[in-house]
Design a protein around this motif. Sequence first.
Motif, PDB file in Angstrom:
ATOM      1  N   HIS A  28      33.616   8.294  21.316  1.00  0.00           N
ATOM      2  CA  HIS A  28      32.664   7.235  20.983  1.00  0.00           C
ATOM      3  C   HIS A  28      31.240   7.667  21.323  1.00  0.00           C
ATOM      4  O   HIS A  28      31.017   8.759  21.842  1.00  0.00           O
ATOM      5  CB  HIS A  28      33.029   5.945  21.730  1.00  0.00           C
ATOM      6  N   LYS A  48      34.155  -1.816  22.829  1.00  0.00           N
ATOM      7  CA  LYS A  48      35.540  -1.368  22.687  1.00  0.00           C
ATOM      8  C   LYS A  48      36.026  -0.655  23.944  1.00  0.00           C
ATOM      9  O   LYS A  48      37.131  -0.920  24.443  1.00  0.00           O
ATOM     10  CB  LYS A  48      35.658  -0.446  21.475  1.00  0.00           C
ATOM     11  N   LYS A 104      41.900   4.700  19.297  1.00  0.00           N
ATOM     12  CA  LYS A 104      42.321   4.002  18.075  1.00  0.00           C
ATOM     13  C   LYS A 104      41.169   3.904  17.079  1.00  0.00           C
ATOM     14  O   LYS A 104      40.053   3.512  17.420  1.00  0.00           O
ATOM     15  CB  LYS A 104      42.839   2.605  18.415  1.00  0.00           C
ATOM     16  N   ASP A 105      41.453   4.291  15.837  1.00  0.00           N
ATOM     17  CA  ASP A 105      40.523   4.219  14.707  1.00  0.00           C
ATOM     18  C   ASP A 105      39.368   5.200  14.806  1.00  0.00           C
ATOM     19  O   ASP A 105      38.436   5.134  13.998  1.00  0.00           O
ATOM     20  CB  ASP A 105      39.972   2.795  14.518  1.00  0.00           C
ATOM     21  N   ARG A 106      39.384   6.114  15.756  1.00  0.00           N
ATOM     22  CA  ARG A 106      38.410   7.193  15.793  1.00  0.00           C
ATOM     23  C   ARG A 106      39.019   8.427  15.107  1.00  0.00           C
ATOM     24  O   ARG A 106      40.238   8.527  14.968  1.00  0.00           O
ATOM     25  CB  ARG A 106      38.010   7.540  17.239  1.00  0.00           C
ATOM     26  N   ASP A 152      42.033   9.916  16.842  1.00  0.00           N
ATOM     27  CA  ASP A 152      43.061   8.922  17.167  1.00  0.00           C
ATOM     28  C   ASP A 152      44.379   9.602  17.558  1.00  0.00           C
ATOM     29  O   ASP A 152      44.964  10.351  16.782  1.00  0.00           O
ATOM     30  CB  ASP A 152      43.277   8.030  15.937  1.00  0.00           C
ATOM     31  N   THR A 197      46.882   7.566  19.141  1.00  0.00           N
ATOM     32  CA  THR A 197      47.670   6.418  19.593  1.00  0.00           C
ATOM     33  C   THR A 197      49.157   6.566  19.295  1.00  0.00           C
ATOM     34  O   THR A 197      49.974   5.797  19.810  1.00  0.00           O
ATOM     35  CB  THR A 197      47.144   5.118  18.949  1.00  0.00           C
ATOM     36  N   PRO A 238      47.613   9.225  14.791  1.00  0.00           N
ATOM     37  CA  PRO A 238      47.584   7.770  14.969  1.00  0.00           C
ATOM     38  C   PRO A 238      48.974   7.157  14.945  1.00  0.00           C
ATOM     39  O   PRO A 238      49.930   7.736  14.411  1.00  0.00           O
ATOM     40  CB  PRO A 238      46.746   7.292  13.774  1.00  0.00           C
ATOM     41  N   ASP A 240      49.952   4.596  13.282  1.00  0.00           N
ATOM     42  CA  ASP A 240      50.339   4.041  11.984  1.00  0.00           C
ATOM     43  C   ASP A 240      50.526   5.129  10.926  1.00  0.00           C
ATOM     44  O   ASP A 240      50.194   4.946   9.761  1.00  0.00           O
ATOM     45  CB  ASP A 240      49.298   3.023  11.515  1.00  0.00           C
ATOM     46  N   TYR A 258      33.803  12.653   7.969  1.00  0.00           N
ATOM     47  CA  TYR A 258      33.627  11.519   8.880  1.00  0.00           C
ATOM     48  C   TYR A 258      32.218  10.934   8.845  1.00  0.00           C
ATOM     49  O   TYR A 258      31.866  10.132   9.699  1.00  0.00           O
ATOM     50  CB  TYR A 258      33.974  11.959  10.307  1.00  0.00           C
TER      51      TYR A 258
END
Length: 742
Positions: free
Chosen positions: A390, A400, A551-553, A556, A558, A577, A579, A600
Amino acid sequence: MPQLPSIVTKLLKQHSGPLTADLVLEPGQFGLGKVPKRLKPAFTTTSICGYCATGCQLKLHLDEEGRAINLSPQAGYPVNLGMACPKGWQALDPLDSADRATVPLLRDPDGKMVPVSWAEALETFTTRMKAIKEQHGRDAVAFLSTGQIPFEEMSLLGCLFKFGMGFLHGDANTRQCMATAVTAYKQSFGFDAPPYTYADFEESDVLVFIGSNLCIAHPILWQRVMRNKRNPKIIVIDPRATETAQAATQHIALKPKGDLALLYALAHCIIRDGRTDAESIARTEGFEELAAFLQDYSPAAVAERTGMSVEEIEALAHTVSEPGKRVSWWWTMGVNQSYEGVRTAQAMINLALITGNIGKPGTGANSITGQCNAMGSRLFSNTTSLTGGHEFAYAEHREKVAAGLGIPVESIPSEASMAYDQILAAAEEGKIKGLWIIATNPFHSWIDSGRLEALREKLEFLVVQDMYHSTESARAADLVLPAAGWGEKDGCFINSERRIGTLKKVRQAPGIALSDFRILRLIANAWGCGEMFAKWTDPEAAFRLLRDLTKDRPCDITGIEGYEMIDRMGGIQWPFPADRGEDRPAPGEERRLFSDGIYYTPSGKAKLLFSPPAELPEDTDSAYPYLLLTGRGTSSQWHTQSRTGKSDILRKLYPQEAYIEVNPADAARLGLKEHDPVQVSSRRGEMQAFVYLAPTVKPGQLFLPMHYPEVNRLTHPSFDPHSRQPNYKACAVALKKVRPHG
């Protein structure tokens, strides 16, 4: 075999990571008073090597007490494939060194370092750091960290220092090796994202190495190159005929720091002749501007600057843009440690983008990382970037991270820290009064290192947290905190190809030394902010906190359940990730980025970036007629040798005293013979070395290995304007023979 409850109990206390199947437990027996049903006389576990960022996995052989007594390379690991360099084979040696820091040391009023308890060390640390903060403010204390410790420890350090203790300025010695690559990738791709996987070494038709002596610095990766069955062209661009250059298909002995001009000329030729990839260019921004800029960089225009002929430049341009050929670009410190390294790295990125050599097997513009966990530092150290990939500047990122860690959002600063060189300059100016150094040795490794002696006099309090009390930095400290080293703690490293791997505790740290993780938790409690880090109970608990933050970077991870999954999968490359659906990589699978052509950046397109080459910050003249180059000496040496110097075997594999490579023609002109002692002088300092006659360096150039402590008394304090990375690679020096006394 009889059950051995006392041995098992001790083993489980010492070892917090998973063992291999050599230790078999019945279901439900991993509890108090339960013991394994069967225990073999010897057991093994695995750990990622703690030296370079290749990320080799080692198989550690343990005795019945759970103590590592030997090791071997892990055959099935997708990184090293059963290989190890000399440092890896001897990785346990530094743990038994007599100069280990085993107890806190505090400088008394007479200037003597005396042993103290942890209670006194913690009280001294907190009392003096708080006093500096109260008297001089938040910006008067800084830390300098490392790329050598697990990222769980790195992140805890950064979070404790900035969120708990309320300071701002901290940087890692990743600034010395990887800041250029980080900045180049962020600006071009929108995130610090090395796109490749090690399989690309084996799948390229053309491999171009710039400022990279892979044979010496990353010997296992060179073995990956040697496994390439495509009969590749291996091109090395380097002023010096390094070991890698001698083994290559072609060596281009470029003039020092002529690399950026050469790369621009190659792009000029490729665009001029239409050997570009329209589909790839459509996924970029700035192509028209780049093409216009490159009009001034014809082969004729750069020939003198590069030391190459027009014909040589034209031929190289054809080689790196031949249709249907897989071309990969690789760089290390010869590019990164430069006053214009970011633009040089981006010139390679531009070439990969305009020819479509990215996101596909055997392609890419690929930085090879230096330290074992420099990538972990880049993502989690909380120095230049907010932990978890981040940015401090974005309110949504701060919110976050605050929510994920369960801390007040107002405790997260929005301002960026000063960079490494700016921190040291502020200390030199008397603005930084307290400095905390963790697992690094800047009093040896920093550029123009003689200035640090004067800087030390301006500091009110210097704390060094290290596994040795003998480093140049530890000897200058007011307080030494004894830390566990590799093999004495658990955690994760991330290697050059973004692969996360685990390291294991297989020894007890000597004396009352503690892991950096435990030291940081003790400091948090002593400071009064321990409750903020109550969830950071152990490294794997910290891993799960940090995992969820990603998450969502782009980084990710996760989808990683924990350490056991990382081991079972043969390491896991980010992104991973949760998902992913059916897109689950198989154990050991190697994955690259940008195969979909989406980057990105906000637009999803890569940026083509450029600016004119700059002049050398310090050129030669009549007083200092030689250009000094520095770099890795042998594969048995590492950085400041605080660890490799502890191995009897490794010490036999390299000269113990500093040597300087001199071209025979220069030596003859100066009346020098092999092994003659010489004085090497720059405008900043001088040192002595022994002559090594080497036609591998050109006349007018000299080479010194970076590992000897005197070398950085010579180097020039110039920096890349984008990355703030120091320029270690070219400065003006004089050379003269040392006359014997009498």
